[in-house]
Scaffold this active site. Structure first.
Site, PDB file in Angstrom:
ATOM      1  N   SER A  94       0.861  -1.194   0.000  1.00 22.06           N
ATOM      2  CA  SER A  94       0.000   0.000   0.000  1.00 22.06           C
ATOM      3  C   SER A  94       0.889   1.233   0.000  1.00 22.06           C
ATOM      4  CB  SER A  94      -0.887   0.008   1.249  1.00 22.06           C
ATOM      5  OG  SER A  94      -1.511   1.263   1.430  1.00 22.06           O
ATOM      6  N   TYR A 146      -2.272  -0.632  10.534  1.00 20.38           N
ATOM      7  CA  TYR A 146      -2.187  -0.914   9.096  1.00 20.38           C
ATOM      8  C   TYR A 146      -0.847  -0.469   8.519  1.00 20.38           C
ATOM      9  CZ  TYR A 146      -3.606  -1.048   4.167  1.00 20.38           C
ATOM     10  OH  TYR A 146      -3.689  -1.315   2.820  1.00 20.38           O
TER      11      TYR A 146
END
Length: 248
Positions: free
Chosen positions: A115, A128
């Site tokens: 990501s 995350y």
């Protein structure tokens, strides 16, 4: 050719399997359900995948993941551990299972979906971001170790994609976020992103960004050339999120 599809939802996997067979009628497919949060389930996936592929897996795509939505102060350590298990340790365990065979044969590809938040951390995403930073560092180190064995390691860092990632995100107490963020709702089409990732990996790109909007791209550049400016923007983002939460 043999394709192993894995995930938690068997019905969804069957739908993907049918689409694959429509495009490639001669492909041999296997569905193996797996819960990446469960270490035994991940271990079983590795063993079963090798069995159905006659102990030969040439390409590993680590695409499973979960997001998080909570302040650091509101996040239980168990949530950090769960997100890290799903996003990092599960993929690492699968790599441990298949890479030795790749080394023996002198060929293999690992494609890991990370990501843009593995490039810079944003507020309310400590769990995350840490898991995606782990992916980035792990793959960078692994890439240099296996390069002379004919194995390439590719890390794709997408921005926002129209998936259920925000809906299935974990909150600080382990519950579900169960909301569609505006950025996710207006994100890139997942089919287009998948094609871009495969094409760039096939072209030999090792570490690349895809589906990143202007703000994410700017943030990545700011981190290198003006980190203090980026930090100021992230502080403002956090303060804005807290005001919005108070208004709800």
């Amino acid at each position: 050719h043999t394709l192993v599809l894995s995930g938690r939802n068997q019905e969804a996997l069957k739908s993907v399997e049918q689409q694959c067979k429509t495009i490639f009628p001669d492909i041999i497919t296997h569905i193996i359900t797996c819960d990446l949060s469960d270490k035994k389930s991940v271990s079983d996936l590795s063993k079963k995948a090798l069995e159905v592929c006659n102990q030969r897996i040439d390409i590993l795509i680590n695409n499973g993941g979960v997001s998080s939505r909570s302040r650091f102060l509101d996040t239980d350590i168990e949530v950090d551990e769960k997100v890290m298990q799903i996003n990092f340790f599960a993929g690492a365990a699968l790599a441990k299972g298949v890479v030795p065979g790749m080394v023996e044969r002198g060929y293999g590809k690992i494609i890991w979906i990370s990501s843009v938040q593995g490039r810079f951390g944003i507020p309310n995403r400590t769990s995350y971001a840490s898991s995606k930073f782990a992916v980035q560092g792990y793959c960078e180190a692994l890439r240099s170790e296996v390069a002379t064995s004919g194995i390439t390691v590719h890390v794709a860092s997408p921005g926002y994609i129209r998936t259920n990632l925000s809906q299935s995100a974990i909150t600080g107490d382990g519950g579900l976020y169960a909301k569609v963020d505006a950025a996710t709702a207006t994100g890139k089409d997942p089919n287009d992103v998948a094609i871009d990732i495969l094409e760039k990996s096939a072209a030999g790109k090792a570490d690349f960004i895809t589906a990143a909007g202007l703000s994410a791209t700017a943030a990545i550049w700011l981190k290198f050339f003006a980190p203090s400016v980026l930090n100021q923007q992230l502080v403002k983002r956090y303060e804005k999120s807290q005001r919005q939460q108070q208004d709800e």
